[in-house]
Motif scaffolding. Sequence first.
Motif, PDB file in Angstrom:
ATOM      1  N   TRP A 135      45.078  34.948  36.401  1.00  9.09           N
ATOM      2  CA  TRP A 135      45.319  36.385  36.278  1.00  9.09           C
ATOM      3  C   TRP A 135      43.994  37.121  36.256  1.00  9.09           C
ATOM      4  N   ASP A 136      43.833  38.039  37.196  1.00 10.52           N
ATOM      5  CA  ASP A 136      42.663  38.919  37.220  1.00 10.52           C
ATOM      6  C   ASP A 136      43.058  40.180  36.473  1.00 10.52           C
ATOM      7  N   ARG A 140      32.325  41.823  29.831  1.00 14.93           N
ATOM      8  CA  ARG A 140      31.828  40.827  30.779  1.00 14.93           C
ATOM      9  C   ARG A 140      31.475  39.525  30.068  1.00 14.93           C
ATOM     10  N   SER A 141      30.894  39.630  28.870  1.00 15.18           N
ATOM     11  CA  SER A 141      30.506  38.427  28.125  1.00 15.18           C
ATOM     12  C   SER A 141      31.737  37.581  27.779  1.00 15.18           C
ATOM     13  N   MET A 142      32.857  38.230  27.491  1.00 13.14           N
ATOM     14  CA  MET A 142      34.087  37.508  27.181  1.00 13.14           C
ATOM     15  C   MET A 142      34.733  36.975  28.456  1.00 13.14           C
ATOM     16  N   GLU A 143      34.673  37.736  29.554  1.00 14.95           N
ATOM     17  CA  GLU A 143      35.227  37.285  30.836  1.00 14.95           C
ATOM     18  C   GLU A 143      34.641  35.933  31.234  1.00 14.95           C
ATOM     19  N   GLY A 159      47.030  34.854  40.819  1.00 14.76           N
ATOM     20  CA  GLY A 159      46.662  33.836  41.784  1.00 14.76           C
ATOM     21  C   GLY A 159      47.894  33.194  42.400  1.00 14.76           C
ATOM     22  N   SER A 160      47.709  32.469  43.476  1.00 13.51           N
ATOM     23  CA  SER A 160      48.843  31.819  44.148  1.00 13.51           C
ATOM     24  C   SER A 160      48.976  30.344  43.763  1.00 13.51           C
ATOM     25  N   ASP A 161      47.905  29.731  43.269  1.00  9.87           N
ATOM     26  CA  ASP A 161      47.956  28.313  42.897  1.00  9.87           C
ATOM     27  C   ASP A 161      48.546  28.161  41.496  1.00  9.87           C
ATOM     28  N   LEU A 172      41.936  33.331  32.083  1.00 11.48           N
ATOM     29  CA  LEU A 172      43.136  34.135  31.865  1.00 11.48           C
ATOM     30  C   LEU A 172      44.233  33.701  32.815  1.00 11.48           C
ATOM     31  N   MET A 173      45.434  33.549  32.272  1.00 13.71           N
ATOM     32  CA  MET A 173      46.598  33.145  33.063  1.00 13.71           C
ATOM     33  C   MET A 173      47.792  34.014  32.697  1.00 13.71           C
ATOM     34  N   THR A 174      48.750  34.071  33.596  1.00 11.86           N
ATOM     35  CA  THR A 174      49.992  34.791  33.335  1.00 11.86           C
ATOM     36  C   THR A 174      51.139  34.058  34.015  1.00 11.86           C
TER      37      THR A 174
END
Length: 150
Positions: free
Chosen positions: A98-99, A54-57, A106-108, A62-64
């Motif tokens: 990216w989750d 969680r601390s890093m989140e 994501g869509s955007d 994050l992207m993909t």
Amino acid sequence: STASKGLIGGPRTMHVALPSPESGWHPVHGEELLPETECLGGAVAMAQRKELPRSMEERVSLMTTKLPEWDEHSKTYVLDFGNRVKEASVKNFQLVSWDHSSGQMGSDLLMSFGKIDGETYALDFAYPLSINTAFSVALAAIDTKLCYSV
């Protein structure tokens, strides 16, 4: 930090982890001396394993890559660049959020990179990317030797 891989005959995928602008976190040099949970380089690997703390989140974005769709008519993978990109290239890509925990994208569009002609490319980006980070990701994507350590 970026990581990229491609399948023979299929589209390349890339995951990107960048310091989140609102976190105020600036990774330090010499990350190889830090534990994986304290450095940017470990964020993609931990996210792929669904082990990102969680601390890093809270410190990274994050992207993909947006996955292209198979066009049966042309027998190629296609992405919609809205007439911005004119030539097909394996180096063309788009990034979305990216989750890592759900695997959802994501869509955007956060970044779009594609070939216009010859050696001319278009680079469009949005928050949380800056011109420096967008350009760095683009460089890493077109030079596979950089893809693992930008």
